[in-house]
Scaffold this motif. Structure first.
Motif, PDB file in Angstrom:
ATOM      1  N   CYS A  59      -4.607   4.016 -49.486  1.00 44.78           N
ATOM      2  CA  CYS A  59      -5.201   3.634 -48.186  1.00 44.78           C
ATOM      3  C   CYS A  59      -4.933   4.694 -47.130  1.00 44.78           C
ATOM      4  CB  CYS A  59      -4.669   2.278 -47.737  1.00 44.78           C
ATOM      5  SG  CYS A  59      -5.282   0.897 -48.717  1.00 44.78           S
ATOM      6  N   THR A  60      -3.750   5.271 -47.158  1.00 46.93           N
ATOM      7  CA  THR A  60      -3.409   6.324 -46.190  1.00 46.93           C
ATOM      8  C   THR A  60      -4.271   7.560 -46.422  1.00 46.93           C
ATOM      9  OG1 THR A  60      -1.149   5.475 -46.066  1.00 46.93           O
ATOM     10  CG2 THR A  60      -1.516   7.720 -45.261  1.00 46.93           C
ATOM     11  N   ILE A  61      -4.436   7.951 -47.664  1.00 46.95           N
ATOM     12  CA  ILE A  61      -5.282   9.104 -47.989  1.00 46.95           C
ATOM     13  C   ILE A  61      -6.730   8.831 -47.597  1.00 46.95           C
ATOM     14  CG2 ILE A  61      -6.218  10.472 -49.900  1.00 46.95           C
ATOM     15  CD1 ILE A  61      -3.404  10.208 -51.209  1.00 46.95           C
ATOM     16  N   ALA A  62      -7.210   7.618 -47.854  1.00 43.49           N
ATOM     17  CA  ALA A  62      -8.581   7.250 -47.472  1.00 43.49           C
ATOM     18  C   ALA A  62      -8.758   7.328 -45.957  1.00 43.49           C
ATOM     19  CB  ALA A  62      -8.919   5.851 -47.983  1.00 43.49           C
ATOM     20  N   ALA A  63      -7.761   6.869 -45.218  1.00 43.03           N
ATOM     21  CA  ALA A  63      -7.838   6.929 -43.752  1.00 43.03           C
ATOM     22  C   ALA A  63      -7.867   8.381 -43.269  1.00 43.03           C
ATOM     23  CB  ALA A  63      -6.658   6.177 -43.132  1.00 43.03           C
ATOM     24  N   LEU A  64      -7.080   9.240 -43.888  1.00 42.16           N
ATOM     25  CA  LEU A  64      -7.079  10.656 -43.516  1.00 42.16           C
ATOM     26  C   LEU A  64      -8.425  11.309 -43.827  1.00 42.16           C
ATOM     27  CD1 LEU A  64      -3.487  11.580 -44.742  1.00 42.16           C
ATOM     28  CD2 LEU A  64      -4.269  11.516 -42.353  1.00 42.16           C
ATOM     29  N   ALA A  65      -8.996  10.982 -44.982  1.00 40.70           N
ATOM     30  CA  ALA A  65     -10.315  11.520 -45.337  1.00 40.70           C
ATOM     31  C   ALA A  65     -11.377  11.023 -44.362  1.00 40.70           C
ATOM     32  CB  ALA A  65     -10.675  11.129 -46.770  1.00 40.70           C
ATOM     33  N   ALA A  66     -11.327   9.734 -44.014  1.00 37.75           N
ATOM     34  CA  ALA A  66     -12.288   9.179 -43.058  1.00 37.75           C
ATOM     35  C   ALA A  66     -12.169   9.865 -41.704  1.00 37.75           C
ATOM     36  CB  ALA A  66     -12.076   7.675 -42.916  1.00 37.75           C
ATOM     37  N   LEU A  67     -10.956  10.188 -41.314  1.00 35.56           N
ATOM     38  CA  LEU A  67     -10.737  10.903 -40.054  1.00 35.56           C
ATOM     39  C   LEU A  67     -11.442  12.261 -40.086  1.00 35.56           C
ATOM     40  CD1 LEU A  67      -9.376  11.151 -37.276  1.00 35.56           C
ATOM     41  CD2 LEU A  67      -7.309  11.947 -38.469  1.00 35.56           C
ATOM     42  N   HIS A  68     -11.305  12.984 -41.187  1.00 33.90           N
ATOM     43  CA  HIS A  68     -11.971  14.282 -41.302  1.00 33.90           C
ATOM     44  C   HIS A  68     -13.493  14.138 -41.306  1.00 33.90           C
ATOM     45  CE1 HIS A  68      -8.629  17.080 -41.696  1.00 33.90           C
ATOM     46  NE2 HIS A  68      -8.010  16.141 -42.391  1.00 33.90           N
ATOM     47  N   PHE A  69     -14.002  13.109 -41.964  1.00 34.72           N
ATOM     48  CA  PHE A  69     -15.454  12.882 -41.942  1.00 34.72           C
ATOM     49  C   PHE A  69     -15.938  12.560 -40.533  1.00 34.72           C
ATOM     50  CE2 PHE A  69     -15.128  12.059 -46.639  1.00 34.72           C
ATOM     51  CZ  PHE A  69     -15.960  13.112 -47.008  1.00 34.72           C
ATOM     52  N   ALA A  70     -15.153  11.799 -39.790  1.00 33.43           N
ATOM     53  CA  ALA A  70     -15.526  11.490 -38.401  1.00 33.43           C
ATOM     54  C   ALA A  70     -15.526  12.754 -37.549  1.00 33.43           C
ATOM     55  CB  ALA A  70     -14.568  10.451 -37.822  1.00 33.43           C
ATOM     56  N   GLU A  71     -14.548  13.609 -37.755  1.00 37.19           N
ATOM     57  CA  GLU A  71     -14.473  14.856 -36.983  1.00 37.19           C
ATOM     58  C   GLU A  71     -15.649  15.774 -37.282  1.00 37.19           C
ATOM     59  OE1 GLU A  71      -9.650  14.525 -37.030  1.00 37.19           O
ATOM     60  OE2 GLU A  71     -10.589  16.125 -38.189  1.00 37.19           O
ATOM     61  N   THR A  72     -16.015  15.863 -38.541  1.00 40.20           N
ATOM     62  CA  THR A  72     -17.161  16.709 -38.869  1.00 40.20           C
ATOM     63  C   THR A  72     -18.450  16.100 -38.322  1.00 40.20           C
ATOM     64  OG1 THR A  72     -17.226  15.710 -41.089  1.00 40.20           O
ATOM     65  CG2 THR A  72     -16.147  17.857 -40.877  1.00 40.20           C
ATOM     66  N   PHE A  73     -18.519  14.795 -38.276  1.00 40.39           N
ATOM     67  CA  PHE A  73     -19.673  14.135 -37.656  1.00 40.39           C
ATOM     68  C   PHE A  73     -19.741  14.479 -36.169  1.00 40.39           C
ATOM     69  CE2 PHE A  73     -21.719  10.470 -35.588  1.00 40.39           C
ATOM     70  CZ  PHE A  73     -22.942  10.483 -36.252  1.00 40.39           C
ATOM     71  N   LEU A  74     -18.572  14.521 -35.510  1.00 42.85           N
ATOM     72  CA  LEU A  74     -18.536  14.888 -34.086  1.00 42.85           C
ATOM     73  C   LEU A  74     -19.028  16.318 -33.852  1.00 42.85           C
ATOM     74  CD1 LEU A  74     -15.184  13.274 -32.887  1.00 42.85           C
ATOM     75  CD2 LEU A  74     -17.526  12.529 -32.376  1.00 42.85           C
ATOM     76  N   TRP A  75     -18.838  17.181 -34.815  1.00 46.67           N
ATOM     77  CA  TRP A  75     -19.396  18.539 -34.721  1.00 46.67           C
ATOM     78  C   TRP A  75     -20.904  18.509 -34.987  1.00 46.67           C
ATOM     79  CZ3 TRP A  75     -17.877  22.834 -32.626  1.00 46.67           C
ATOM     80  CH2 TRP A  75     -16.540  23.202 -32.595  1.00 46.67           C
ATOM     81  N   ALA A  76     -21.315  17.740 -35.978  1.00 49.87           N
ATOM     82  CA  ALA A  76     -22.722  17.757 -36.413  1.00 49.87           C
ATOM     83  C   ALA A  76     -23.673  17.174 -35.368  1.00 49.87           C
ATOM     84  CB  ALA A  76     -22.872  17.005 -37.734  1.00 49.87           C
ATOM     85  N   VAL A  77     -23.219  16.191 -34.613  1.00 46.18           N
ATOM     86  CA  VAL A  77     -24.101  15.552 -33.624  1.00 46.18           C
ATOM     87  C   VAL A  77     -24.627  16.551 -32.597  1.00 46.18           C
ATOM     88  CG1 VAL A  77     -24.167  13.863 -31.735  1.00 46.18           C
ATOM     89  CG2 VAL A  77     -23.275  13.207 -33.969  1.00 46.18           C
ATOM     90  N   PRO A  78     -23.777  17.324 -31.914  1.00 42.57           N
ATOM     91  CA  PRO A  78     -24.340  18.273 -30.949  1.00 42.57           C
ATOM     92  C   PRO A  78     -25.142  19.400 -31.602  1.00 42.57           C
ATOM     93  CG  PRO A  78     -21.940  18.448 -30.982  1.00 42.57           C
ATOM     94  CD  PRO A  78     -22.310  17.291 -31.842  1.00 42.57           C
ATOM     95  N   VAL A  79     -24.757  19.795 -32.809  1.00 42.23           N
ATOM     96  CA  VAL A  79     -25.519  20.840 -33.504  1.00 42.23           C
ATOM     97  C   VAL A  79     -26.941  20.352 -33.760  1.00 42.23           C
ATOM     98  CG1 VAL A  79     -25.715  22.136 -35.677  1.00 42.23           C
ATOM     99  CG2 VAL A  79     -23.507  21.990 -34.515  1.00 42.23           C
TER     100      VAL A  79
END
Length: 167
Positions: free
Chosen positions: A61-81
């Motif tokens: 669960c901890t690893i999944a949460a960390l992976a989800a965090l990275h996916f959210a961060e990359t989404f935050l980059w992709a939106v303005p692009v």
């Protein structure tokens, strides 16, 4: 102002990229803190008698949460692009960001030449955040190691008549 955005100079590229980099690292810090707090609260309930499956579930669960965090961060980059039309398709924007963020950089999708400095800045954010995530995983695995040593000591002492407090 719109003209400056469509034809930025390198200073503007770096300024915009750095602003987004700071946002991403802030989001990562807040996310890491939340994930660490949840792990620590769960870990406080673990003991030498906790079944292995519960320990493994907590780790997963901890690893999944960390992976989800990275996916959210990359989404935050992709939106303005995508929203600015630098890469019009959201799917292509996200693909580009994932490749830059992971520093893979092999893609066939590129930013316009006037915004190409954003790619390496996205890569910098990935280096920072993956390094931070790695340090959190080392800390978590250290806790697992301590618990494993405690269990080994308890098993060893269970086989003898000597108790840990007698030594």
């Amino acid at each position: 102002m719109l003209e400056e955005f469509s034809k930025p100079g390198p200073v503007m590229e770096i300024a915009v990229g750095t602003l987004l980099l700071i946002v991403i690292i802030f989001v990562h810090g807040a996310g890491i803190r939340t994930i660490s707090q949840r792990f620590n609260k769960s870990w406080a309930h673990m003991s030498g008698t906790t079944p292995h499956w519960r320990l493994n579930l907590l780790l997963a669960c901890t690893i999944a949460a960390l992976a989800a965090l990275h996916f959210a961060e990359t989404f935050l980059w992709a939106v303005p692009v995508s929203a600015t039309g630098l890469i019009p398709s959201m799917r292509d924007s996200y693909y580009y960001v994932l490749e830059s963020y992971t520093t893979l950089g092999e893609g066939n999708i590129n930013l316009p030449d006037r915004w190409r400095l954003i790619g390496p800045i996205i890569g910098m954010s990935g280096l920072f955040t993956f390094g931070w995530t790695g340090s959190v995983l080392v800390s978590i695995m250290t806790e697992f190691g301590r618990l494993d040593r405690l269990r080994a000591t308890e098993e060893k002492n269970a086989g003898s008549s000597v108790h840990p407090w007698d030594t």
